[in-house]
Design a protein around this motif. Sequence first.
Motif, mmCIF file in Angstrom:
data_model
loop_
_atom_site.group_PDB
_atom_site.id
_atom_site.type_symbol
_atom_site.label_atom_id
_atom_site.label_comp_id
_atom_site.label_asym_id
_atom_site.label_seq_id
_atom_site.Cartn_x
_atom_site.Cartn_y
_atom_site.Cartn_z
ATOM 1 N N MET A 45 11.070 12.024 -0.427
ATOM 2 C CA MET A 45 11.504 11.334 -1.614
ATOM 3 C C MET A 45 11.307 12.246 -2.809
ATOM 4 N N SER A 46 12.377 12.602 -3.427
ATOM 5 C CA SER A 46 12.302 13.557 -4.523
ATOM 6 C C SER A 46 12.106 12.895 -5.876
ATOM 7 N N ASP A 47 12.418 11.631 -6.009
ATOM 8 C CA ASP A 47 12.367 10.973 -7.304
ATOM 9 C C ASP A 47 11.368 9.820 -7.269
ATOM 10 N N LEU A 48 10.097 10.131 -7.082
ATOM 11 C CA LEU A 48 9.065 9.104 -6.994
ATOM 12 C C LEU A 48 8.785 8.498 -8.359
ATOM 13 N N VAL A 49 8.560 7.194 -8.370
ATOM 14 C CA VAL A 49 8.190 6.467 -9.575
ATOM 15 C C VAL A 49 6.874 5.764 -9.285
ATOM 16 N N ARG A 50 5.928 5.925 -10.152
ATOM 17 C CA ARG A 50 4.640 5.245 -9.994
ATOM 18 C C ARG A 50 4.686 3.938 -10.784
ATOM 19 N N PHE A 51 4.068 2.898 -10.215
ATOM 20 C CA PHE A 51 3.980 1.620 -10.917
ATOM 21 C C PHE A 51 2.687 0.932 -10.505
ATOM 22 N N GLY A 52 2.212 0.031 -11.323
ATOM 23 C CA GLY A 52 0.976 -0.688 -11.038
ATOM 24 C C GLY A 52 1.271 -2.062 -10.466
ATOM 25 N N VAL A 53 0.382 -2.520 -9.619
ATOM 26 C CA VAL A 53 0.516 -3.849 -9.028
ATOM 27 C C VAL A 53 -0.819 -4.562 -9.174
ATOM 28 N N ALA A 54 -0.806 -5.742 -9.747
ATOM 29 C CA ALA A 54 -2.018 -6.556 -9.847
ATOM 30 C C ALA A 54 -2.084 -7.457 -8.615
ATOM 31 N N MET A 55 -3.272 -7.499 -7.987
ATOM 32 C CA MET A 55 -3.407 -8.270 -6.763
ATOM 33 C C MET A 55 -4.842 -8.798 -6.669
ATOM 34 N N LEU B 88 -6.033 -7.818 -1.411
ATOM 35 C CA LEU B 88 -5.932 -6.362 -1.294
ATOM 36 C C LEU B 88 -6.833 -5.837 -0.178
ATOM 37 N N ALA B 89 -8.034 -6.371 -0.060
ATOM 38 C CA ALA B 89 -8.951 -5.936 1.001
ATOM 39 C C ALA B 89 -8.365 -6.251 2.379
ATOM 40 N N GLU B 90 -7.758 -7.419 2.510
ATOM 41 C CA GLU B 90 -7.125 -7.791 3.781
ATOM 42 C C GLU B 90 -5.947 -6.865 4.078
ATOM 43 N N TYR C 195 -1.655 3.593 8.698
ATOM 44 C CA TYR C 195 -1.148 4.110 7.426
ATOM 45 C C TYR C 195 -2.226 4.943 6.752
ATOM 46 N N GLU C 196 -1.802 6.019 6.141
ATOM 47 C CA GLU C 196 -2.739 6.880 5.419
ATOM 48 C C GLU C 196 -2.979 6.391 3.997
ATOM 49 N N ASN C 197 -2.024 5.621 3.456
ATOM 50 C CA ASN C 197 -2.197 5.139 2.092
ATOM 51 C C ASN C 197 -1.368 3.878 1.862
ATOM 52 N N ARG C 198 -1.666 3.196 0.770
ATOM 53 C CA ARG C 198 -0.958 1.963 0.426
ATOM 54 C C ARG C 198 0.503 2.219 0.101
ATOM 55 N N SER C 199 0.788 3.354 -0.503
ATOM 56 C CA SER C 199 2.164 3.633 -0.931
ATOM 57 C C SER C 199 3.141 3.596 0.237
#
Length: 140
Positions: A1-11, A16-18, A28-32
């Motif tokens: 993916m060449s055009d990554l966009v970062r954004f925040g998520v409230a949870m 989130l722990a689950e 998975y290595e990460n949430r993204s």
Amino acid sequence: MSDLVRFGVAMDRALLAEFDRRITAQGYENRSEALRDLVRADLTRAALDEGAEVAATLTLVYEPEVRELVQRISELEERRAGSLVSSLLVRLDAARLLQVMVLKGRGQELSELAGQLAGAKGVLSCALTPAAALPGAARR
């Protein structure tokens, strides 16, 4: 993916722990990447629901002794030959067969095919699973 966009998520912290436990267990290595997969799956399901061209699997478990069902499956495969890409048939045991059909077609057509089989006598399980939206196909 060449055009990554970062954004925040409230949870909620517990949610989130689950989620973290689940994605870790799945490797998975990460949430993204987990979130990207969830979004892809949702968009593919939406394409199916909106009637776009999709690739999907139809998984059946059924009783082979019900001759009308075996004949019905065969007839549907012949009538939908343009949609059927491949089929795998496995005997699970003396009383059950598992059949996986790889399909391509408009979402509504594939859903109708699944519906024609789901309620048939002898069908123990029937699941249509969208795999990918196919490019270049307009939604109807």
